[in-house]
Scaffold this motif. Structure first.
Motif, PDB file in Angstrom:
ATOM      1  N   TYR A   1      27.197  23.288 106.279  1.00 16.85           N
ATOM      2  CA  TYR A   1      27.277  24.696 106.627  1.00 16.85           C
ATOM      3  C   TYR A   1      25.974  25.412 106.287  1.00 16.85           C
ATOM      4  O   TYR A   1      25.235  24.986 105.416  1.00 16.85           O
ATOM      5  CB  TYR A   1      28.433  25.351 105.862  1.00 16.85           C
ATOM      6  N   PRO A   2      25.696  26.535 106.973  1.00 13.65           N
ATOM      7  CA  PRO A   2      24.469  27.293 106.657  1.00 13.65           C
ATOM      8  C   PRO A   2      24.490  27.783 105.215  1.00 13.65           C
ATOM      9  O   PRO A   2      25.324  28.582 104.824  1.00 13.65           O
ATOM     10  CB  PRO A   2      24.532  28.471 107.645  1.00 13.65           C
ATOM     11  N   VAL A   3      23.561  27.278 104.405  1.00 10.58           N
ATOM     12  CA  VAL A   3      23.537  27.636 102.985  1.00 10.58           C
ATOM     13  C   VAL A   3      23.393  29.129 102.798  1.00 10.58           C
ATOM     14  O   VAL A   3      24.000  29.736 101.923  1.00 10.58           O
ATOM     15  CB  VAL A   3      22.393  26.878 102.268  1.00 10.58           C
ATOM     16  N   ARG A   4      22.593  29.762 103.616  1.00 10.92           N
ATOM     17  CA  ARG A   4      22.340  31.202 103.424  1.00 10.92           C
ATOM     18  C   ARG A   4      23.607  32.030 103.620  1.00 10.92           C
ATOM     19  O   ARG A   4      23.713  33.145 103.109  1.00 10.92           O
ATOM     20  CB  ARG A   4      21.256  31.673 104.406  1.00 10.92           C
ATOM     21  N   ASN A   5      24.589  31.501 104.351  1.00 13.75           N
ATOM     22  CA  ASN A   5      25.808  32.255 104.607  1.00 13.75           C
ATOM     23  C   ASN A   5      26.899  31.992 103.586  1.00 13.75           C
ATOM     24  O   ASN A   5      27.708  32.866 103.307  1.00 13.75           O
ATOM     25  CB  ASN A   5      26.354  31.919 105.999  1.00 13.75           C
ATOM     26  N   MET A   6      26.936  30.777 103.046  1.00  7.24           N
ATOM     27  CA  MET A   6      28.082  30.395 102.237  1.00  7.24           C
ATOM     28  C   MET A   6      27.778  30.177 100.773  1.00  7.24           C
ATOM     29  O   MET A   6      28.678  30.167  99.958  1.00  7.24           O
ATOM     30  CB  MET A   6      28.716  29.128 102.804  1.00  7.24           C
ATOM     31  N   PHE A   7      26.531  29.933 100.421  1.00 13.02           N
ATOM     32  CA  PHE A   7      26.204  29.624  99.037  1.00 13.02           C
ATOM     33  C   PHE A   7      24.936  30.355  98.632  1.00 13.02           C
ATOM     34  O   PHE A   7      24.123  30.748  99.466  1.00 13.02           O
ATOM     35  CB  PHE A   7      26.019  28.108  98.859  1.00 13.02           C
ATOM     36  N   LYS A   8      24.775  30.524  97.334  1.00 10.74           N
ATOM     37  CA  LYS A   8      23.580  31.168  96.821  1.00 10.74           C
ATOM     38  C   LYS A   8      22.416  30.199  96.893  1.00 10.74           C
ATOM     39  O   LYS A   8      22.447  29.127  96.311  1.00 10.74           O
ATOM     40  CB  LYS A   8      23.816  31.606  95.371  1.00 10.74           C
ATOM     41  N   LEU A   9      21.363  30.583  97.610  1.00  5.72           N
ATOM     42  CA  LEU A   9      20.252  29.670  97.844  1.00  5.72           C
ATOM     43  C   LEU A   9      19.444  29.435  96.574  1.00  5.72           C
ATOM     44  O   LEU A   9      19.056  28.314  96.261  1.00  5.72           O
ATOM     45  CB  LEU A   9      19.352  30.222  98.948  1.00  5.72           C
TER      46      LEU A   9
END
Length: 447
Positions: free
Chosen positions: A374-382
């Protein structure tokens, strides 16, 4: 829809899943229009237990919110902690595990994003709980079976040998895996490769008795939270399964090995059929104790997921699996993503009628489990540690892929990232940092 969900649906087939998608879309339209069809299922739960050592703990939170004050983010959480060598690990996990899991997911996600991110957050939350508890210098440990229910989606994460089973549409389905050495040669191999020794208890004359155990420590489980006296190759990385139930709802049983050493899943469901969740839990415990005696803490949680059109407090199911499931079974092929887990014999149980598997993984590798399609920027703290969530300055983080012998398309500077202490935890679990010296098999553990 996430990439993982699309992949599972492609594997499962288009006909039956197409029907599921149309029903889901219809329910969403009804919900948007304020119709009764969009109502969420009701969750009713009950718990019972009998104590031998007082090391079993249960968590029942039928009403939680991901964002306080936002009913649209509501979910339910239930967990069973079967402690050993004391109750310290079970108490700590009960107090901190759910918060650690929620802390791994941003609060502003949509429901679909939250459900897609939950399997990875469960892995990170379990590892963080174990890592933090080991700073307390306690030698106790605990199994954990955590169930999160959001509408008709059930997500289960487990380490140890407590078990969660589902009855839905007249079928029985296993949502957890047993992490006993006797149940998995692959887990035995993993632990020995990491520096542990697996064997039975030696007695006078050289005879070996009892279950397979890991030495030092004598633990018969390959995964748990705590157990720092055994070695960190006894890992807290959970088996995770996520299911979407049909409109008929279902009943879940979460129980410690005190129940499952005495009863099969079918026996447990049958002996409590038609009872309310609380009465059902009490009856299951009673049956288990009468069958084997009170040899261990015996705890059971029963959860009914009741669709809006069924206002009863109990879920009725036929005593035998429903007919006509043979044609549907071919559409629901499960993804077996790990050889290091052991599931009870399911040959006698057909797949649940119109129950969709969304996710399943029991792999012990953090590099794989914390990676994401999944897109990290949308779902998790980068720019945060993927486990403990502390903020990382530029250049501070260590890629979860660091040191992979065959990284493929991944590069060392690709995320997710770990802080230095979580990287050390990862290396210890992989046997790259032996946390304890070996010792002889001269005593047994409580599990």
């Amino acid at each position: 829809m996430s990439a993982a969900q699309r992949a599972v649906r492609r594997r499962a087939g288009s006909v039956a899943l197409g029907d599921l998608l149309r029903r889901e879309a219809s329910a969403e339209r009804a919900a948007a229009g304020g119709g009764g069809g969009g109502e969420r299922p009701t969750v009713a739960a009950g718990q019972a237990g009998r104590a031998k050592k007082g090391e079993d703990l249960a968590l029942l939170k039928p009403a939680c919110e991901r964002r306080p004050g936002a009913p649209s983010t509501s979910f339910s959480a239930f967990a069973l902690f079967d402690g050993h060598n004391g109750s310290g690990a079970a108490v700590y996990a009960k107090e901190h595990l759910l918060g650690n899991v929620l802390g791994c997911v941003p609060t502003d996600l949509s429901r679909d994003e939250w459900l897609a991110a939950l399997p990875r957050a469960l892995v990170a939350g379990f590892v963080k709980t174990d890592k933090d508890f080991q700073t307390k210098a306690h030698s106790s440990g605990t199994t954990v079976t955590l169930v999160i229910i959001d509408g008709s989606v059930v997500t289960v994460a487990s380490v140890g040998d407590s078990r969660c089973v589902l009855e839905a549409g007249g079928s029985i389905y296993y949502l957890s895996a047993d992490h006993r050495f006797d149940a998995s040669e692959v887990e035995v191999g993993r632990v020995t490769e990491c520096g542990g020794e697996v064997g039975r208890l030696n007695v006078v004359g050289g005879a070996e008795i009892g279950p397979l155990r890991c030495w030092p420590g004598g633990l018969c489980l390959s995964r748990s939270i705590g157990d720092q006296d055994v070695g960190e190759f006894i890992i807290p990385v959970p088996y995770v399964k996520q299911m979407k139930l049909s409109n008929s709802g279902g009943r879940l049983i979460i129980a410690s090995d005190g129940v499952w050493d005495a009863l099969t899943a079918e026996m447990a469901f049958n002996c409590a059929r038609g009872l309310s969740p609380e009465a059902a839990a009490d009856q299951i415990v009673k049956e288990a104790v009468e069958s084997k005696g009170l040899r261990d803490d015996t705890t059971c949680i029963v959860i009914d997921i009741i669709p809006p059109e069924k206002p009863k407090s109990t879920v009725e199911s036929p005593k035998t699996p429903g007919k006509g499931l043979g044609l549907l079974k071919s559409f629901f092929l499960r993804k077996t993503t790990s050889d290091s887990l052991s599931l009870p014999d399911k040959d006698n149980y057909p797949e649940p009628d119109l129950v969709e598997e969304v996710f399943e993984d029991g792999c012990p590798s953090l590099s794989r489990r914390l990676n994401s399609e999944y897109p990290v920027r949308n779902m998790f703290k980068l720019f945060a540690c993927a486990i403990c969530q502390i903020d990382l300055e530029s250049g501070q983080g260590i890629s979860i892929h660091e040191g992979l012998s065959k990284p493929g398309k991944l590069r060392p500077w690709d995320g997710p990232f770990l802080c230095h202490s979580c990287q050390e935890k990862k290396e210890a679990m992989e046997g790259k940092r032996h946390s304890r010296d070996s010792s002889s098999r001269n005593s047994g553990s409580s599990e």
